[in-house]
Design an enzyme around this catalytic site. Sequence first.
Site, mmCIF file in Angstrom:
data_model
loop_
_atom_site.group_PDB
_atom_site.id
_atom_site.type_symbol
_atom_site.label_atom_id
_atom_site.label_comp_id
_atom_site.label_asym_id
_atom_site.label_seq_id
_atom_site.Cartn_x
_atom_site.Cartn_y
_atom_site.Cartn_z
ATOM 1 N N HIS A 1 -30.570 -27.817 29.889
ATOM 2 C CA HIS A 1 -29.293 -27.361 30.446
ATOM 3 C C HIS A 1 -28.601 -26.355 29.546
ATOM 4 C CE1 HIS A 1 -27.769 -30.846 27.974
ATOM 5 N NE2 HIS A 1 -26.713 -30.062 27.777
ATOM 6 N N HIS B 1 -22.700 -29.949 18.506
ATOM 7 C CA HIS B 1 -23.968 -29.223 18.561
ATOM 8 C C HIS B 1 -23.776 -27.813 19.083
ATOM 9 C CE1 HIS B 1 -23.503 -30.974 22.473
ATOM 10 N NE2 HIS B 1 -24.691 -30.735 22.925
ATOM 11 N N HIS C 1 -21.687 -39.278 27.328
ATOM 12 C CA HIS C 1 -22.868 -39.478 26.495
ATOM 13 C C HIS C 1 -22.473 -40.318 25.280
ATOM 14 C CE1 HIS C 1 -25.093 -36.267 28.484
ATOM 15 N NE2 HIS C 1 -24.257 -35.340 28.106
ATOM 16 N N HIS D 1 -23.295 -24.644 24.346
ATOM 17 C CA HIS D 1 -24.586 -24.973 23.723
ATOM 18 C C HIS D 1 -25.661 -25.006 24.791
ATOM 19 C CE1 HIS D 1 -23.135 -28.986 25.101
ATOM 20 N NE2 HIS D 1 -24.406 -29.196 25.380
ATOM 21 N N TYR E 1 -23.768 -33.403 34.551
ATOM 22 C CA TYR E 1 -24.960 -32.554 34.682
ATOM 23 C C TYR E 1 -25.131 -32.256 36.166
ATOM 24 C CZ TYR E 1 -27.064 -33.805 30.025
ATOM 25 O OH TYR E 1 -27.357 -33.983 28.703
ATOM 26 N N GLU F 1 -24.249 -28.009 32.496
ATOM 27 C CA GLU F 1 -23.362 -29.111 32.147
ATOM 28 C C GLU F 1 -21.940 -28.573 32.047
ATOM 29 O OE1 GLU F 1 -23.741 -30.604 28.014
ATOM 30 O OE2 GLU F 1 -23.308 -32.604 28.796
HETATM 31 C C1 M3P Z 1 -25.305 -33.471 25.616
HETATM 32 C C2 M3P Z 1 -24.024 -33.023 25.149
HETATM 33 C C3 M3P Z 1 -28.134 -37.312 25.440
HETATM 34 C C4 M3P Z 1 -26.996 -36.517 25.218
HETATM 35 C C5 M3P Z 1 -26.915 -35.253 25.516
HETATM 36 C C6 M3P Z 1 -25.759 -34.580 25.093
HETATM 37 C C7 M3P Z 1 -29.397 -36.733 25.811
HETATM 38 O O1 M3P Z 1 -25.899 -32.783 26.556
HETATM 39 O O2 M3P Z 1 -23.575 -32.013 25.560
HETATM 40 O O3 M3P Z 1 -23.427 -33.704 24.321
HETATM 41 O O4 M3P Z 1 -28.095 -38.476 25.320
HETATM 42 FE FE FE Z 2 -25.132 -30.838 26.517
#
Ligand code: M3P
Ligand code: FE
Length: 311
Positions: free
Chosen positions: A216, A201, A248, A154, A257, A267
């Site tokens: 990212h 996602h 996260h 993603h 990251y 990521e």
């Molecule tokens: C991701 C992911 C935040 C989460 C970001 C999530 C901004 O990048 O890959 O699940 O809290």
């Molecule tokens: Fe992500």
Amino acid sequence: MAMTGVLRPGHAQLRVLNLEEGVRHYRDVLGMVETGRDAQGRVYLKCWDERDHNSLILREADSAGIDFFAFKVLDKATLDDFDEKLRAYGLETARIPAGELLETGERVRFEIPTGHQIELYAEKTAVGNGLQVLNPPPWTPASEKGVAPVRLDHCLLYGPNVEEVQKIFTEVLGFYLVERVLTPDGDGNAAIWLSCSHKVHDIAFVEHAEPGKLHHLSFMLETWEEVLRAGDILSMNKVPLDIGPTRHGVTRGCTIYAWDPSGNRFETFMGGYQPYPDYEPTTWTFEGLGVGGGLDYPQRKLHETFLTVVS
Ligand code: M3P
Ligand code: FE
């Protein structure tokens, strides 16, 4: 769920300041497979377990960032249908001829209100993942090289008008909202996570004044041990880390990251959960992104770079 319409993220074209330095990073440290170079000098790579010819295209340029992000759709008829629907919605689309990207069919490109170029395509040469399809082994030596993510999973993009972009992805392209972060006043969304699949996602957006920015590109690993191993490999290669290894709260992904040599954040992550389109979206308050652990669940803090550093 039935897989029709948009299937998955297919490719991203990334700008790097020095091509060979970029290739060394994505091929030798991340462990992607180089699959070609074109007359413009662009370099094509794929993750080991991806079957189509390329998922990452590197282009040397004076500034870092993302040129476009593309999704593969089911077939040609679906591509034509989306082109028509996007135009009926009021967006301009352009047809980019087959072959403009190596081993890739015709693409439909359009600009979304966050200022990003999004593409759809139906055809890309299947080169396989190095395993035979008849009685295959579970992995090959190529799958152990470098960080060795299984796929481009993603991206998270920053730009204005996220509300309009959510409408395009959900009403035209068939995505659904999985999670969101509210604005500080609670009136709208500061960030959205959208899925076209069973993944937590396939693309995400954060509201940001400057258009067209990349937060990212994300590459998937299968276990937490592999995320820790990625941290070791990145450190051994002096790759600067931004956040993690941690988890996260948003999406529940276990993550690192870090920055490529040009300053594009990438990521490496594993996990999350498997949402369905009928689930009520998970909502985080803006405060919850920080002290609620949305960004970093163990540490419960809003790392300053999250909202400020993009390419
Ligand atoms: C991701 C992911 C935040 C989460 C970001 C999530 C901004 O990048 O890959 O699940 O809290
Ligand atoms: Fe992500």
